[in-house]
Design a protein around this motif. Structure first.
Motif, PDB file in Angstrom:
ATOM      1  N   ASN A 185      70.751   8.846  40.512  1.00 55.27           N
ATOM      2  CA  ASN A 185      69.330   8.527  40.618  1.00 55.27           C
ATOM      3  C   ASN A 185      69.083   7.453  41.668  1.00 55.27           C
ATOM      4  OD1 ASN A 185      67.023   9.560  38.703  1.00 55.27           O
ATOM      5  ND2 ASN A 185      68.908   9.692  37.490  1.00 55.27           N
ATOM      6  N   VAL A 186      69.956   6.462  41.714  1.00 59.08           N
ATOM      7  CA  VAL A 186      69.782   5.346  42.638  1.00 59.08           C
ATOM      8  C   VAL A 186      70.107   5.754  44.074  1.00 59.08           C
ATOM      9  CG1 VAL A 186      70.628   3.036  43.232  1.00 59.08           C
ATOM     10  CG2 VAL A 186      70.176   3.630  40.841  1.00 59.08           C
ATOM     11  N   THR A 187      71.078   6.666  44.249  1.00 60.26           N
ATOM     12  CA  THR A 187      71.569   6.972  45.591  1.00 60.26           C
ATOM     13  C   THR A 187      70.915   8.194  46.230  1.00 60.26           C
ATOM     14  OG1 THR A 187      73.390   8.323  44.689  1.00 60.26           O
ATOM     15  CG2 THR A 187      73.825   5.974  45.081  1.00 60.26           C
ATOM     16  N   ILE A 240      64.153  -0.151  39.342  1.00 59.71           N
ATOM     17  CA  ILE A 240      64.136  -1.278  40.268  1.00 59.71           C
ATOM     18  C   ILE A 240      65.334  -1.193  41.217  1.00 59.71           C
ATOM     19  CG2 ILE A 240      64.338  -3.785  40.445  1.00 59.71           C
ATOM     20  CD1 ILE A 240      62.786  -3.953  37.786  1.00 59.71           C
ATOM     21  N   ALA A 241      66.513  -0.877  40.679  1.00 62.73           N
ATOM     22  CA  ALA A 241      67.701  -0.739  41.525  1.00 62.73           C
ATOM     23  C   ALA A 241      67.496   0.359  42.565  1.00 62.73           C
ATOM     24  CB  ALA A 241      68.926  -0.429  40.663  1.00 62.73           C
ATOM     25  N   ARG A 242      66.889   1.457  42.165  1.00 62.02           N
ATOM     26  CA  ARG A 242      66.630   2.561  43.101  1.00 62.02           C
ATOM     27  C   ARG A 242      65.704   2.101  44.224  1.00 62.02           C
ATOM     28  NH1 ARG A 242      63.722   7.513  40.399  1.00 62.02           N
ATOM     29  NH2 ARG A 242      62.166   5.866  40.138  1.00 62.02           N
ATOM     30  N   ALA A 243      64.659   1.334  43.881  1.00 62.03           N
ATOM     31  CA  ALA A 243      63.747   0.838  44.904  1.00 62.03           C
ATOM     32  C   ALA A 243      64.444  -0.165  45.825  1.00 62.03           C
ATOM     33  CB  ALA A 243      62.525   0.202  44.244  1.00 62.03           C
ATOM     34  N   LEU A 255      75.897   0.962  43.653  1.00 65.10           N
ATOM     35  CA  LEU A 255      76.599   0.120  42.682  1.00 65.10           C
ATOM     36  C   LEU A 255      76.236  -1.348  42.881  1.00 65.10           C
ATOM     37  CD1 LEU A 255      80.093   1.852  42.677  1.00 65.10           C
ATOM     38  CD2 LEU A 255      78.486   1.729  40.751  1.00 65.10           C
ATOM     39  N   ALA A 256      76.054  -1.763  44.129  1.00 71.00           N
ATOM     40  CA  ALA A 256      75.644  -3.145  44.387  1.00 71.00           C
ATOM     41  C   ALA A 256      74.262  -3.413  43.803  1.00 71.00           C
ATOM     42  CB  ALA A 256      75.652  -3.421  45.887  1.00 71.00           C
ATOM     43  N   MET A 257      73.353  -2.458  43.943  1.00 69.63           N
ATOM     44  CA  MET A 257      72.009  -2.646  43.403  1.00 69.63           C
ATOM     45  C   MET A 257      72.015  -2.602  41.876  1.00 69.63           C
ATOM     46  SD  MET A 257      70.252  -3.321  46.025  1.00 69.63           S
ATOM     47  CE  MET A 257      71.755  -3.960  46.794  1.00 69.63           C
ATOM     48  N   LEU A 258      72.815  -1.732  41.298  1.00 63.67           N
ATOM     49  CA  LEU A 258      72.943  -1.726  39.836  1.00 63.67           C
ATOM     50  C   LEU A 258      73.511  -3.046  39.340  1.00 63.67           C
ATOM     51  CD1 LEU A 258      74.197   1.916  39.188  1.00 63.67           C
ATOM     52  CD2 LEU A 258      71.992   0.944  38.495  1.00 63.67           C
ATOM     53  N   GLY A 259      74.389  -3.643  40.143  1.00 68.40           N
ATOM     54  CA  GLY A 259      74.904  -4.960  39.786  1.00 68.40           C
ATOM     55  C   GLY A 259      73.802  -6.012  39.763  1.00 68.40           C
ATOM     56  N   ARG A 260      72.852  -5.901  40.673  1.00 68.03           N
ATOM     57  CA  ARG A 260      71.757  -6.885  40.718  1.00 68.03           C
ATOM     58  C   ARG A 260      70.881  -6.811  39.476  1.00 68.03           C
ATOM     59  NH1 ARG A 260      68.695  -7.610  46.373  1.00 68.03           N
ATOM     60  NH2 ARG A 260      67.959  -9.438  45.214  1.00 68.03           N
TER      61      ARG A 260
END
Length: 262
Positions: free
Chosen positions: A115-117, A165-168, A136-141
């Protein structure tokens, strides 16, 4: 000799939006500066979400203009007058924006990382490996690296919004737009989403947030706008609006909020 002011991240002038014979936005003027955390508050039906949608040109505005980093969004000026921008031009002007909605709009058949990528691979042309590293970096945030392989129906509402939010964030936006990101959540899940947004604010992310969370608007924003009936009634610092409202309409709104909070 003084230096010219930098171009605002978002510049809105004379913005009008109508649905049939109903005027929803009535002459909005607003600048969002780089690094602003601007919260838009007001009663339901005041035009807050429509304003955000017009900024991203998800709804076409009827008059006025919205400029994103100095570029007019949604329209182009020609010798014959204003014409709709093409899809490629619209996408290019919209590219600096990330948007998070009330509802999460996750693909139910894809795991969290996909979903994020997905937008990174389809719209930005990243390789699978590059997209997944960024994802993965954004999911970490947002504190969800361990949920990368989960599907949306395995997540709580708060976790789904954090994935959104991570996806955005994955597309590296210059400005994040949040349209009532906690309104669809159970009360106990609101805090986890607001904590992510506070961390983004602390990192210097430019954000425009339509919210009913008055505590967040009072403490996390550096600027606050109060809207009613499609107009900006008051704008200033949270201290200005919450401690010394100038209009009777804002005083009434805050009194109602405080009564409900008791």
């Amino acid at each position: 000799m003084s230096q010219a002011s930098p171009v605002p991240a978002i510049r809105i002038r004379g913005l009008m939006k109508r649905f049939g014979d109903r005027t929803v936005l009535d002459g909005i003027d607003l600048d969002v500066r780089d690094g602003d955390v601007l919260c838009i508050i007001g009663p339901s039906g005041s035009g807050k979400s429509t304003l955000l949608r017009c900024v991203a040109f998800l709804d076409a505005y009827d008059e006025g203009e919205v400029n994103i980093l100095g570029r007019l969004i949604g329209w182009r000026e020609t010798p014959m007058g204003r014409e709709p921008a093409g899809e490629a031009e619209l996408a290019a002007v919209r590219a600096p924006l990330g948007m998070v909605f009330q509802h999460f709009h996750l693909w139910p058949h894809l795991p969290v990382l996909a979903n994020v990528t997905l937008a990174l691979r389809l719209a930005r042309g990243l390789s699978k490996q590059g997209a997944e590293e960024t994802g993965l970096a954004m999911l970490g945030r947002v504190g969800l690296t361990s949920h990368a392989g989960h599907f949306p129906d395995q997540l709580s509402g708060g976790q789904k919004q954090r994935v959104a939010i991570a996806r955005a964030l994955a597309v590296r936006p210059k400005v994040m737009l949040f349209d009532e990101p906690t309104s669809a959540l159970d009360p106990e899940l609101v805090g986890e989403v607001l904590s992510v947004m506070k961390a983004l604010a602390a990192d210097g992310m430019t954000m425009v947030i339509v919210t009913h969370e008055m505590g967040f608007a009072a403490h996390a924003a550096n600027r606050t706008v109060f809207m009613d009936r499609g107009r900006i009634v008051e704008a200033g610092t949270p201290q200005d609006l919450f401690r010394a409202p100038q209009s009777e309409r804002l005083r009434q709104f805050l009194e109602t909020w405080r009564e409900r909070a008791l």
